[in-house]
Write a protein that holds these residues in place. Structure first.
Motif, PDB file in Angstrom:
ATOM      1  N   UNK A 158      -3.597  11.832   2.043  1.00 11.90           N
ATOM      2  CA  UNK A 158      -3.376  12.720   3.178  1.00 11.90           C
ATOM      3  C   UNK A 158      -2.907  11.920   4.374  1.00 11.90           C
ATOM      4  N   UNK A 159      -2.531  12.592   5.447  1.00 13.49           N
ATOM      5  CA  UNK A 159      -2.008  11.906   6.633  1.00 13.49           C
ATOM      6  C   UNK A 159      -2.973  10.822   7.141  1.00 13.49           C
TER       7      UNK A 159
ATOM      8  N   UNK B  87       0.848  -1.190   0.000  1.00 16.68           N
ATOM      9  CA  UNK B  87       0.000   0.000   0.000  1.00 16.68           C
ATOM     10  C   UNK B  87       0.884   1.242   0.000  1.00 16.68           C
ATOM     11  N   UNK B  88       0.266   2.361  -0.317  1.00 18.25           N
ATOM     12  CA  UNK B  88       0.959   3.643  -0.311  1.00 18.25           C
ATOM     13  C   UNK B  88       0.492   4.418   0.911  1.00 18.25           C
TER      14      UNK B  88
END
Length: 157
Positions: A144-145, A138-139
């Motif tokens: 976003x955070x 996964x990225x």
């Protein structure tokens, strides 16, 4: 059952139910009206009995017109496991292929094992990343955070 292009008039009825379709998760914010107004040629609604029971929002990339992107797919919980997702994806593939696309991208949350399995069955490959959870790449922070995503790509033949 009727599958048709999405229309701007579909925005209100879809955002009225989509959070419930996701078990109360706040999803409607991911579906601004602009998708219903500007991507009608590559987005679809499935109606049955006068009600929308499934939909797909997708588009062709303006940055790279050979790529398409599936932004959001929703299927009413009582209508899942009927092949509606497969039908919507195949229709999208056909539409964007005719417009010159040779690949399709999409994302899902790493915790959504059902979505990950569906995309793999549809021929998507998980894009390589430097992170892994429970054997799945996964990225991190993609949206976003703390908003990790599994990124998929499918080559259209």
């Amino acid at each position: 059952m009727n599958i048709r292009p999405i229309g701007e008039h579909d925005h209100t009825p879809i955002i009225a139910v989509v959070d419930a379709w996701w078990g109360g998760r706040q999803m409607a914010g991911l579906l601004p009206r602009l998708f219903f107004a500007h991507f009608q040629d590559t987005s679809f609604a499935v109606e049955e009995g006068g009600r929308i029971i499934a939909f797909l929002i997708g588009f062709v990339s303006q940055t790279d017109p050979r790529q398409a992107y599936i932004h959001f797919v929703g299927i009413h919980p009582q209508h899942r496991k009927r092949g509606l997702g497969r039908q919507l994806y195949e229709l999208f593939f056909e539409r964007v292929r005719s417009r010159g696309c040779d690949s399709v991208r999409c994302i899902t949350a790493p915790i959504n094992s059902g979505s990950i399995a569906f995309h793999r069955r549809m021929g998507f490959q998980v894009e390589k990343s430097d992170r892994e959870r429970d054997g799945e790449q996964y990225t991190a922070d993609y949206d976003g955070p703390g908003q990790d995503r599994v990124c998929f790509v499918k080559t259209l033949i």
